[in-house]
Design a protein around this motif. Structure first.
Motif, PDB file in Angstrom:
ATOM      1  N   ARG C  93       0.834  -1.202   0.000  1.00  0.00           N
ATOM      2  CA  ARG C  93       0.000   0.000   0.000  1.00  0.00           C
ATOM      3  C   ARG C  93       0.876   1.262   0.000  1.00  0.00           C
ATOM      4  O   ARG C  93       0.588   2.231  -0.698  1.00  0.00           O
ATOM      5  CB  ARG C  93      -0.931  -0.011   1.213  1.00  0.00           C
ATOM      6  N   ARG C  97       0.938   4.036  -3.001  1.00  0.00           N
ATOM      7  CA  ARG C  97       0.607   5.459  -2.738  1.00  0.00           C
ATOM      8  C   ARG C  97       1.736   6.383  -3.182  1.00  0.00           C
ATOM      9  O   ARG C  97       1.494   7.442  -3.761  1.00  0.00           O
ATOM     10  CB  ARG C  97       0.373   5.679  -1.235  1.00  0.00           C
ATOM     11  N   GLU C 200       5.342  10.642   1.715  1.00  0.00           N
ATOM     12  CA  GLU C 200       5.065   9.734   2.828  1.00  0.00           C
ATOM     13  C   GLU C 200       6.076   9.993   3.942  1.00  0.00           C
ATOM     14  O   GLU C 200       7.283  10.077   3.688  1.00  0.00           O
ATOM     15  CB  GLU C 200       5.209   8.254   2.412  1.00  0.00           C
TER      16      GLU C 200
ATOM     17  N   THR D 204       0.576  11.115   4.711  1.00  0.00           N
ATOM     18  CA  THR D 204       0.390  10.558   3.376  1.00  0.00           C
ATOM     19  C   THR D 204      -0.193  11.600   2.440  1.00  0.00           C
ATOM     20  O   THR D 204      -1.238  12.177   2.740  1.00  0.00           O
ATOM     21  CB  THR D 204      -0.595   9.366   3.470  1.00  0.00           C
ATOM     22  N   GLU D 206      -2.309  12.290  -0.472  1.00  0.00           N
ATOM     23  CA  GLU D 206      -3.277  11.542  -1.267  1.00  0.00           C
ATOM     24  C   GLU D 206      -3.110  11.888  -2.743  1.00  0.00           C
ATOM     25  O   GLU D 206      -3.040  11.034  -3.589  1.00  0.00           O
ATOM     26  CB  GLU D 206      -4.720  11.800  -0.807  1.00  0.00           C
TER      27      GLU D 206
END
Lengths: 243, 243, 243, 243, 243, 243
Positions: C93, C97, C200, D204, D206
């Motif tokens: 994941r 992302r 991230e 994170t 998006e």
């Protein structure tokens, strides 16, 4: 020197094939080879696997399982373990290939025949018995389709049957029972067509490699046994009220 | 008449075996046969499966998988599907049997050697390449155990290597690449010991049964190819700094 | 004070990226960071997940796995356990992302790019190495699509690369190897774009909470390392015969 | 400019924590954050995972799930799908790590505390609500063990609570509800100890990378919100008839 | 008014029970009720489930499955689906409970009897046929244990047998065949001991609730049928060469 | 003689039903029977199962699960075990059948109502409580559909509710709590319509068969209890702002 159960080295166990034992199936056969008993049932399905769709060609596939107490020791159900074992998958691929080798898939149309082989009792040679019995059940199902005109004739190019051979204490023996199989140094499964050609040869050295000469002898012995199996298949088919 | 890739009917693709490629493993080998590439890694485990416990005997087993893009079309990971495919199980059983056939399990003590065969790229013949490479990785792991005195010597009775043969448009060809394999009427996997004996013979008619004569030719062709594989294995082993 | 492997606190391990290593894939890269080796392969699929269908937008997703002997101790295959582990899912994941954050999905059309990241050898930092390598493989696949005119250009808004930082015995260290990672009091994974922005940040106190000042230092250190990774990525991309 | 539900950018939704709601558990708490409702129950188990056995140290772990109609659209049960989803596993690992970060595992003895977090209703922020509620349930269970003398005191080094922050249309907002979360350009989960130190930071992007300055603002905003959560936790703990 | 197959409302289909059909099992029985055929095999296992260990008490449990072509339409194997269906689990729990109700588990010692019930052909009433046949197989296995002195006597407090009753177009009918079962407004399974007491009553309104008076009639009808089943069981047992 | 918790033999535990507790669901009810607490949520789905497609008829189905710490001892999540337990499947089939028995499926149109029953706390009687609560949630969902004109009226032919009865030390007791249930010689679940007809009767001898007279008494006792449950259901329904 006699074998455990008194047979000669080139002697099959008693073989019988009864048809119609699973009356709801399009074809069915109960094959007994000595104490080994396998129930074969054929289902006609109007679909083919994705890789064949639109090609106008049919398919024959097989599934194989053993009842938990087919064997002296109970085995856990594959459903309870959540998966089909590697052994079962290997056998059902073998049975499927052997049947497809004698079926003219182009004459089937886009339909599948699924052959369920369920071992009620296992005393060695269940996979070869499954092939031998499955052929008869398949014949019955195809004859039924032909009789009602779904297909033009019975699209079988030849019969197919199979037996095992093993090397036990240096002797090459036809159609091993379980007790012999456990002691075999090498074992072989052979599937042959009614024309005497081979469709599957699987030879495995359990703990002693074998020579090409041994393999030659094995094939001769298997060929002799399989000829007798064709006879039993033929008799079972003749009793069917199909042509 | 030349083959797709210009080889003669009895010609192997180029073969190389590199050792030590997975440095954390007790033994490892990367085998390349043409564009087919298989990574073999051996793990020594101080346990044996339940059916061997207390018998003083060891075990050799194998696992096999393909990376998703080893092939021209991506395949779904077996982990994502929640199960090891029938094909993978069939192959890992074959690899395990072939290795056990040349290993003196009684000299191993109660320990297991697990051989992981992971296909990085697949262009036909991955299962036979896995056997050929796995033998070298197994040798390295066993030599390591012997060097530190865990076992008295290297308990290998012989080398083992394997190759495929196929019948393509009526011609019998050694070491099929994927494109040839797709068109084969029958295909064969043969595993042989360094002494020229057979440990596995698997012959399958894809859509045309084969004769006993064909099988004879197949075995002769395979034998010739496997002799060359023994040479490559031997060179890889000699480069190891083990005895 | 030098680190276990002689590096300075702000020093990456040697990094290389080779492309084209899985020749059947639309894009592929083998990234090595010290002894960590991850194989990344990109597949172009003409479908998008259900939630995107009909929207004209594409998707990028990733899968991650380790070979059983990537590590000093063998791990059981996820396929044999019947499920993808929580750790693998978390990592795939994360990789997905990070790649989506730099891809202009609207320029992709309704197609998916699946990035398989398979760890051949694991010595810490496999998830960040996967991101770094996956970007190059993704670039190659997208460049291939652009070259044949399937898409108008390469729909990447920026490069993306990642590294780890850890607090080990009170010292903040860039790019932990496995031995350092095991002893880390806190560890951080940082993915950054070529424009110096973050996509991230994952900081985890293993057994010692960390301050906001520590996080500041971590980000600075990571930023320095990632700039060097962009350089390695760029060199790998320039060697591709794509534009 | 007000938010969807009328809150200021730095305003938490109403938060309550009720204890004792699952009376059979050693500790339990029902945490409500706006319309999000999570039931946390703690089980004391006299075993530790294999990797800790014999070390004298304890363990804290978490499991997380959502009821099918916690959400506007029904989700299929994970049991019916035969596996715990990647999302659930990722969250339960996060909750477990956050709780372990404030627990002195060496004072627990060889026992595990399992914290079940079940989402009854989900309106964004379920994972951070789970951490906030789980701490109270954990406190109750540990206080119970201490009260009966199984452990010497309550082995918690600090409180831990968590909240989310997101960037929505360029504005940085505390404690996103589901509607805000769907539109967030970047989102962050932050877990902090009662001493103001960080135990988890997950940021994170998006679809829009974020700067280090944004992360700074996020941490400040989260810190303010979490201080209020400590207050609610403290009140819930004081109502317990344990010390 | 006659039924579909010409029976009276209170008439069982022809019933036979053959023993010894799975020769490797400690007890086995093939029960036929009309076209329904169930193969029951009993395994004696020297272990009990965890919740009974150390208590000196035994256990009786059952498993149930159907062959794929037991039915007019082929059903997918539970192993291929990776799980035992809810229906199968419900039935195997019912069979196990019914057998335990007549077994003195304290006289068994710490051993389990596992009763495998495999449906070869299904024409309604497979679960009640399974109970009826399983009792005979269980008797055989227990008699075998008693004969060799493992247990002092046969620890059965009574026989147990079962049948179904249904409300079809307002008429209450004994022992439904499949065609009747499909049209039933309510159906009932009743298991009774040789002393006329009930061990299981399951009544289900398929689409029409039923009155207490109907239930009374159902029980009377079932009781009459079950008395005949006891007779068939007794004859099968008397043919065993056990006492 | 009073029962464990002071009740008379024919006395229900305190029962309450609260609606609207899962606000995102089309219908929801939290039913409490003593310490047993079950949360029921209804989802309206515009699809029916394959066997009903095109028939113009609707469907009602149920799912059932327990939170891990609903019970004094924690149970492992079914998702973690990878399957729904036999017990859960048996219960969800029971709940589904009971609801369908009072629903006019032909008036529903081709849509499904899925009723999720999640046990928050379990003190015996969870399956009967689930039926009792599910009816109210179902009513709310159907009333909602009727109110917006999707269906013409509320297609319920009657109310349905359920309770348990058990034989404990020879006494027949209504609505067993868990402690009584553990000691029961036989236990019964009875579901009844508002018109006094039966939709499900399940009687099981745990270790002592029961007579037809006992069953008569059980039904009378259950009938008395269920009448009170209808009252509680009715009050909950009247509080809904639906008609």
């Amino acid at each position: 020197m006699k074998r455990i159960d008194g047979r000669n080295f080139d002697e099959l166990r008693p073989v019988t094939i009864a048809t119609g034992v699973q009356g709801f199936a399009e074809g069915s056969a109960l094959v007994e080879v000595g104490q080994t008993r396998v129930l074969c049932a054929v289902t006609v399905d109007d679909k083919v696997p994705p890789f064949l769709r639109g090609g106008g060609t049919g398919w024959v596939t097989a599934e194989y399982a053993m009842l938990p107490r087919a064997t002296p020791t109970r085995s856990i159900r594959e459903a309870a373990q959540g998966r089909v074992s590697g052994r079962s998958q290997e056998i059902q691929r073998l049975v499927g290939r052997s049947l497809r080798a004698v079926t003219d898939l182009t004459q089937l149309g886009e339909r599948s025949l699924i052959v369920d082989c369920d071992v009620l009792q296992a005393d060695g040679g269940t996979r070869t018995a499954a092939i031998t019995g499955a052929y008869v059940a398949l014949y019955q199902a195809l004859a039924g389709l032909a009789m009602v005109g779904v297909i033009a004739g019975i699209p079988l190019k030849s019969a197919v049957a199979a037996t095992s051979v093993g090397v036990v204490q240096g002797r090459i023996l036809l159609d091993l029972c379980y007790e012999e199989d456990c002691k075999a140094e090498a074992d072989f499964n052979v599937a042959m067509t009614g024309k005497g050609e081979l469709v599957e040869v699987q030879g495995t050295a359990e703990n002693k490699p074998f020579s090409r000469e041994t393999l030659e002898t094995v094939l001769a012995l298997a060929g002799g046994g399989i000829k007798q199996l064709f006879q039993v298949q033929q008799e079972a088919i003749e009793k069917l009220n199909v042509r």
